[in-house]
Design a protein around this motif. Structure first.
Motif, PDB file in Angstrom:
ATOM      1  N   VAL A 267      52.771  39.850   9.949  1.00 51.97           N
ATOM      2  CA  VAL A 267      53.735  39.744   8.850  1.00 51.97           C
ATOM      3  C   VAL A 267      53.041  40.019   7.527  1.00 51.97           C
ATOM      4  CG1 VAL A 267      55.382  38.229   7.667  1.00 51.97           C
ATOM      5  CG2 VAL A 267      55.086  38.067  10.153  1.00 51.97           C
ATOM      6  N   ASN A 268      51.916  39.345   7.313  1.00 50.86           N
ATOM      7  CA  ASN A 268      51.099  39.563   6.114  1.00 50.86           C
ATOM      8  C   ASN A 268      49.631  39.644   6.528  1.00 50.86           C
ATOM      9  OD1 ASN A 268      53.254  39.391   4.266  1.00 50.86           O
ATOM     10  ND2 ASN A 268      53.111  37.150   4.203  1.00 50.86           N
ATOM     11  N   GLY A 269      48.892  40.547   5.904  1.00 47.98           N
ATOM     12  CA  GLY A 269      47.461  40.609   6.162  1.00 47.98           C
ATOM     13  C   GLY A 269      47.141  41.315   7.467  1.00 47.98           C
ATOM     14  N   ARG A 270      46.359  40.661   8.326  1.00 46.46           N
ATOM     15  CA  ARG A 270      45.913  41.273   9.582  1.00 46.46           C
ATOM     16  C   ARG A 270      46.075  40.270  10.712  1.00 46.46           C
ATOM     17  NH1 ARG A 270      39.599  41.245   7.518  1.00 46.46           N
ATOM     18  NH2 ARG A 270      39.165  39.047   7.970  1.00 46.46           N
ATOM     19  N   GLY A 271      46.067  40.763  11.929  1.00 48.03           N
ATOM     20  CA  GLY A 271      46.289  39.903  13.089  1.00 48.03           C
ATOM     21  C   GLY A 271      45.014  39.464  13.772  1.00 48.03           C
ATOM     22  N   TRP A 272      43.892  39.470  13.077  1.00 48.24           N
ATOM     23  CA  TRP A 272      42.615  39.078  13.657  1.00 48.24           C
ATOM     24  C   TRP A 272      41.744  38.445  12.580  1.00 48.24           C
ATOM     25  CZ3 TRP A 272      38.548  41.721  11.322  1.00 48.24           C
ATOM     26  CH2 TRP A 272      38.892  42.912  10.664  1.00 48.24           C
ATOM     27  N   VAL A 273      40.705  37.757  13.030  1.00 46.55           N
ATOM     28  CA  VAL A 273      39.741  37.169  12.098  1.00 46.55           C
ATOM     29  C   VAL A 273      38.359  37.737  12.392  1.00 46.55           C
ATOM     30  CG1 VAL A 273      41.014  35.033  11.734  1.00 46.55           C
ATOM     31  CG2 VAL A 273      39.358  35.157  13.607  1.00 46.55           C
ATOM     32  N   GLY A 286      44.276  37.411  17.146  1.00 50.96           N
ATOM     33  CA  GLY A 286      45.305  36.410  17.420  1.00 50.96           C
ATOM     34  C   GLY A 286      44.758  35.102  17.922  1.00 50.96           C
ATOM     35  N   ASP A 287      45.192  34.718  19.132  1.00 49.64           N
ATOM     36  CA  ASP A 287      44.754  33.460  19.715  1.00 49.64           C
ATOM     37  C   ASP A 287      43.579  33.659  20.670  1.00 49.64           C
ATOM     38  OD1 ASP A 287      46.118  34.817  21.659  1.00 49.64           O
ATOM     39  OD2 ASP A 287      47.247  33.093  22.407  1.00 49.64           O
ATOM     40  N   GLY A 288      42.842  34.761  20.501  1.00 49.38           N
ATOM     41  CA  GLY A 288      41.679  35.018  21.342  1.00 49.38           C
ATOM     42  C   GLY A 288      40.650  33.907  21.236  1.00 49.38           C
ATOM     43  N   PHE A 289      39.873  33.723  22.310  1.00 49.60           N
ATOM     44  CA  PHE A 289      38.960  32.589  22.367  1.00 49.60           C
ATOM     45  C   PHE A 289      37.745  32.773  21.470  1.00 49.60           C
ATOM     46  CE2 PHE A 289      35.220  30.465  24.055  1.00 49.60           C
ATOM     47  CZ  PHE A 289      35.649  29.150  24.016  1.00 49.60           C
ATOM     48  N   TRP A 290      37.415  31.699  20.761  1.00 51.70           N
ATOM     49  CA  TRP A 290      36.155  31.586  20.025  1.00 51.70           C
ATOM     50  C   TRP A 290      35.803  30.104  19.975  1.00 51.70           C
ATOM     51  CZ3 TRP A 290      32.712  35.169  18.752  1.00 51.70           C
ATOM     52  CH2 TRP A 290      31.682  34.850  17.859  1.00 51.70           C
ATOM     53  N   GLN A 291      34.517  29.789  19.999  1.00 55.42           N
ATOM     54  CA  GLN A 291      34.105  28.389  19.938  1.00 55.42           C
ATOM     55  C   GLN A 291      34.633  27.744  18.655  1.00 55.42           C
ATOM     56  OE1 GLN A 291      32.601  26.597  22.212  1.00 55.42           O
ATOM     57  NE2 GLN A 291      32.182  28.248  23.669  1.00 55.42           N
ATOM     58  N   ILE A 292      35.158  26.505  18.756  1.00 51.34           N
ATOM     59  CA  ILE A 292      35.867  25.935  17.611  1.00 51.34           C
ATOM     60  C   ILE A 292      34.970  25.171  16.650  1.00 51.34           C
ATOM     61  CG2 ILE A 292      38.051  25.813  18.845  1.00 51.34           C
ATOM     62  CD1 ILE A 292      37.635  22.818  19.157  1.00 51.34           C
ATOM     63  N   ALA A 321      24.394  40.044  33.338  1.00 54.40           N
ATOM     64  CA  ALA A 321      25.858  39.967  33.290  1.00 54.40           C
ATOM     65  C   ALA A 321      26.278  38.809  32.401  1.00 54.40           C
ATOM     66  CB  ALA A 321      26.431  39.783  34.686  1.00 54.40           C
ATOM     67  N   ASP A 322      27.394  39.002  31.725  1.00 55.39           N
ATOM     68  CA  ASP A 322      28.037  37.951  30.928  1.00 55.39           C
ATOM     69  C   ASP A 322      29.439  37.778  31.502  1.00 55.39           C
ATOM     70  OD1 ASP A 322      28.901  36.165  29.028  1.00 55.39           O
ATOM     71  OD2 ASP A 322      28.978  37.608  27.378  1.00 55.39           O
ATOM     72  N   LEU A 323      29.666  36.652  32.184  1.00 52.73           N
ATOM     73  CA  LEU A 323      30.922  36.427  32.895  1.00 52.73           C
ATOM     74  C   LEU A 323      31.806  35.461  32.125  1.00 52.73           C
ATOM     75  CD1 LEU A 323      29.432  36.117  36.496  1.00 52.73           C
ATOM     76  CD2 LEU A 323      30.154  38.175  35.254  1.00 52.73           C
ATOM     77  N   TYR A 324      33.096  35.791  32.028  1.00 54.96           N
ATOM     78  CA  TYR A 324      34.035  35.134  31.105  1.00 54.96           C
ATOM     79  C   TYR A 324      33.510  35.366  29.689  1.00 54.96           C
ATOM     80  CZ  TYR A 324      35.257  32.751  35.469  1.00 54.96           C
ATOM     81  OH  TYR A 324      35.600  32.465  36.770  1.00 54.96           O
ATOM     82  N   ALA A 325      33.345  36.626  29.357  1.00 56.42           N
ATOM     83  CA  ALA A 325      32.550  37.019  28.191  1.00 56.42           C
ATOM     84  C   ALA A 325      33.276  36.885  26.865  1.00 56.42           C
ATOM     85  CB  ALA A 325      32.073  38.466  28.367  1.00 56.42           C
ATOM     86  N   GLY A 326      34.597  36.719  26.867  1.00 51.10           N
ATOM     87  CA  GLY A 326      35.314  36.608  25.607  1.00 51.10           C
ATOM     88  C   GLY A 326      35.121  37.849  24.748  1.00 51.10           C
ATOM     89  N   ALA A 327      34.993  37.620  23.450  1.00 48.60           N
ATOM     90  CA  ALA A 327      34.861  38.725  22.505  1.00 48.60           C
ATOM     91  C   ALA A 327      33.439  39.242  22.398  1.00 48.60           C
ATOM     92  CB  ALA A 327      35.356  38.294  21.125  1.00 48.60           C
ATOM     93  N   GLY A 328      32.506  38.617  23.137  1.00 46.61           N
ATOM     94  CA  GLY A 328      31.139  39.143  23.161  1.00 46.61           C
ATOM     95  C   GLY A 328      30.085  38.254  22.549  1.00 46.61           C
ATOM     96  N   LEU A 329      30.356  36.952  22.379  1.00 46.31           N
ATOM     97  CA  LEU A 329      29.395  36.049  21.750  1.00 46.31           C
ATOM     98  C   LEU A 329      28.035  36.090  22.435  1.00 46.31           C
ATOM     99  CD1 LEU A 329      28.601  33.740  19.816  1.00 46.31           C
ATOM    100  CD2 LEU A 329      29.599  32.143  21.465  1.00 46.31           C
ATOM    101  N   GLU A 348      35.731  39.907  31.412  1.00 44.14           N
ATOM    102  CA  GLU A 348      36.668  38.997  30.749  1.00 44.14           C
ATOM    103  C   GLU A 348      38.055  39.204  31.336  1.00 44.14           C
ATOM    104  OE1 GLU A 348      38.960  36.536  28.721  1.00 44.14           O
ATOM    105  OE2 GLU A 348      36.771  36.451  28.665  1.00 44.14           O
ATOM    106  N   GLY A 349      38.767  38.109  31.598  1.00 44.32           N
ATOM    107  CA  GLY A 349      40.070  38.199  32.213  1.00 44.32           C
ATOM    108  C   GLY A 349      41.197  38.550  31.261  1.00 44.32           C
ATOM    109  N   SER A 350      41.107  38.112  30.001  1.00 45.75           N
ATOM    110  CA  SER A 350      42.186  38.347  29.048  1.00 45.75           C
ATOM    111  C   SER A 350      42.158  39.784  28.539  1.00 45.75           C
ATOM    112  CB  SER A 350      42.046  37.383  27.865  1.00 45.75           C
ATOM    113  OG  SER A 350      42.856  37.789  26.778  1.00 45.75           O
ATOM    114  N   PRO A 351      43.264  40.525  28.690  1.00 44.98           N
ATOM    115  CA  PRO A 351      43.268  41.911  28.214  1.00 44.98           C
ATOM    116  C   PRO A 351      42.994  42.026  26.715  1.00 44.98           C
ATOM    117  CG  PRO A 351      45.111  41.530  29.699  1.00 44.98           C
ATOM    118  CD  PRO A 351      44.511  40.183  29.409  1.00 44.98           C
ATOM    119  N   GLY A 352      43.628  41.156  25.903  1.00 40.12           N
ATOM    120  CA  GLY A 352      43.439  41.239  24.458  1.00 40.12           C
ATOM    121  C   GLY A 352      42.012  40.941  24.049  1.00 40.12           C
ATOM    122  N   THR A 353      41.423  39.911  24.626  1.00 38.54           N
ATOM    123  CA  THR A 353      40.053  39.549  24.292  1.00 38.54           C
ATOM    124  C   THR A 353      39.081  40.616  24.781  1.00 38.54           C
ATOM    125  OG1 THR A 353      40.658  37.227  24.462  1.00 38.54           O
ATOM    126  CG2 THR A 353      38.328  37.733  24.452  1.00 38.54           C
TER     127      THR A 353
END
Length: 490
Positions: A267-273, A286-292, A321-329, A348-353
């Motif tokens: 809606v405003n700005g961008r859809g990622w951080v 979006g709601d992609g995984f990152w350590q909180i 190998a990096d398994l359940y790798a998320g965005a690449g941390l 990584e299982g999530s297509p978006g991530t």
């Protein structure tokens, strides 16, 4: 709107027993086990039963009054999450700070006890082995922060909120559909509280997710409309909230969000951080995984890769190998460690991530990114075109960072079949981790090193990092080399 109230139930007085996994302690009444939240082992407390079916194996309860307090009990920092104050107003506390009545030292002590108990009972490790592995107990990660951080506050870079029927920002009571309005979120970093979301009318919105990277690169607010609203009504609700946020001095990005499929519409700005570590930059959509926790990326990569580097399992040209790798941390520093002559498989299982990982690691030619179920992808990996048909790819080292449910038997079986030299296992749930440790033990593997970190202050959650190696193999590659040299000179 009046605050939801809990049903009036008989109150009992009990002496509190040991802590158990899940944020509660064990008490007994007339032979019945009761899981009590907001208690401390050794206390005498009055409790109100929250789940007490006659045929249930156990009951659940909240503390309503402390008769004899533990020395570790402190005043709760957050009124909405304080069980004693909630009982006084005949209500329930919000979830998310169930250890807030404990000193920080007391919290880490209980978490240490839980990790040990789970690894002994579910993982099969002996008390003597745990004494040797886990002498440090759960470690503080905030000791060098400012006073708020040392107090366990201001660490969450991601927060999820519910919305009351009247449109107020809120959070759920524990194991309840009741939503309680809130006026603050003390665990969140300042950038989240500075949005003052509790002043906004969220009518028509069901869930609100906020991501605010600790690097100050910009905040993202995701808005999920109430299920079943018409497109016109839900669109109007999202636009109304977006206008309110746009009026702030530092407006966040805003996106409409579908929690079912993670689809977002900016809606405003961008859809990622933009998240950053000392050496790398990551896009997280979006709601992609990152350590909180603001310190978690560094703490966990230092621990996991530290185990592998110290053991000699990571070097130029290694296959990892990096398994359940998320965005690449973990993928990014693994690629640095093995260099251009090595290779890194990122799964990584999530297509978006997984798409985020491709963007984040596009310049690292030694990284192969695959999206799908870990056990299936491991089963299809062959070492090279010259490898005999059916021979599996063998990894020098693996980072395994599964979701809260753990890796599970199928993944452990598929991973062991690749014959890695060592696995750095990162876990956010002691019970799931312990179960997987047992699966690995049954396959001939052992825990060689173990650390745990208090990355979720004032909650029962704890993060563990372990080094797993085959039980029949020397503890390190360097040890194996030394043994071989010694043998050759005999």
């Amino acid at each position: 709107m009046s605050e939801p109230t809990t049903p009036v139930t008989p109150r009992l007085t009990v002496t509190v027993g040991p802590v158990a996994h899940g944020g509660h302690c064990v008490a007994r009444h007339d032979g019945r086990v009761i899981f009590v939240r907001h208690a401390i082992p050794g206390e005498t407390v009055e409790i109100s039963l929250t789940e007490h079916d006659d045929d249930a194996k156990f009951w659940r309860a909240d503390v309503t009054r402390v008769v004899e307090a533990s020395p570790e009990r402190v005043a709760h920092f957050w009124p909405e999450a304080d069980a004693l104050k909630a009982a006084a107003r005949h209500g329930a506390p919000v979830g998310g700070a169930e250890f807030g009545h404990l000193s920080r030292t007391g919290q880490r002590g209980l978490k240490t006890a839980v990790v040990r108990e789970q690894l002994e009972r579910l993982g099969g490790l002996s008390p003597d082995r745990l004494d040797a592995l886990f002498t440090a107990g759960v470690e503080d990660v905030d000791a060098k922060g400012n006073q708020a951080q040392r107090d366990g506050l201001g660490w969450r870079t991601r927060v999820g909120y519910a919305v009351t029927p009247s449109g107020k920002l809120g959070m759920h009571a524990h194991r309840s559909h009741s939503i309680l309005p809130i006026q603050d979120m003390p665990l969140a970093i300042p950038a989240i509280n500075e949005l003052r979301l509790w002043e906004i009318d969220f009518t028509g919105i069901e869930r609100v997710e906020v991501a605010a990277p600790a690097n100050g690169s910009g905040t993202l607010v995701l808005l999920a409309p109430v299920f079943g609203l018409s497109d016109k009504a839900s669109g109007a609700a999202v636009k109304r909230v977006a206008r309110a946020l746009a009026a702030l001095e530092t407006p966040p990005s805003v996106a409409r969000w579908n929690p079912e499929n993670s689809a977002i519409e900016v809606v405003n700005g961008r859809g990622w951080v933009k998240e950053t570590t000392d050496d790398h930059e990551f896009r997280v959509t979006g709601d992609g995984f990152w350590q909180i926790h603001r310190n978690a990326p560094k703490v966990l990569t230092d621990a996991a890769l530290g185990f592998l580097l110290q053991g000699g399992y990571l070097n130029d040209g290694a296959d990892v190998a990096d398994l359940y790798a998320g965005a690449g941390l973990f993928t990014a520093p693994l690629a640095d460690a093995v260099g251009p002559d090595g290779s890194v498989l990122s799964v990584e299982g999530s297509p978006g991530t997984s798409r985020d990982a491709r963007k984040n690691l596009h310049a690292s030619e030694q990284v192969e990114i695959l999206q799908g179920r870990v056990e299936k992808i491991l089963g299809t990996q062959s070492r090279s075109s010259q490898t005999a048909a059916g021979q599996r790819r063998r990894f020098d080292a693996v980072v395994l960072d599964p979701p809260r449910a753990g890796a599970g038997k199928a993944v452990v079986r598929a991973l062991v079949a690749t014959s890695p030299s060592a696995i750095a296992y990162v876990s956010c749930d002691p019970a799931a981790f312990a179960r997987d440790v047992k699966y690995f033990a049954n396959a001939g593997w052992q825990v060689e090193k173990l650390r745990a970190f208090d990355l979720y202050p004032h909650t029962h959650h704890v993060e563990t990092v372990a080094l797993l190696i085959p039980a029949t193999r020397p503890a390190t590659v360097s040890a194996a080399v030394s043994a071989a040299k010694a043998s050759s000179t005999d």
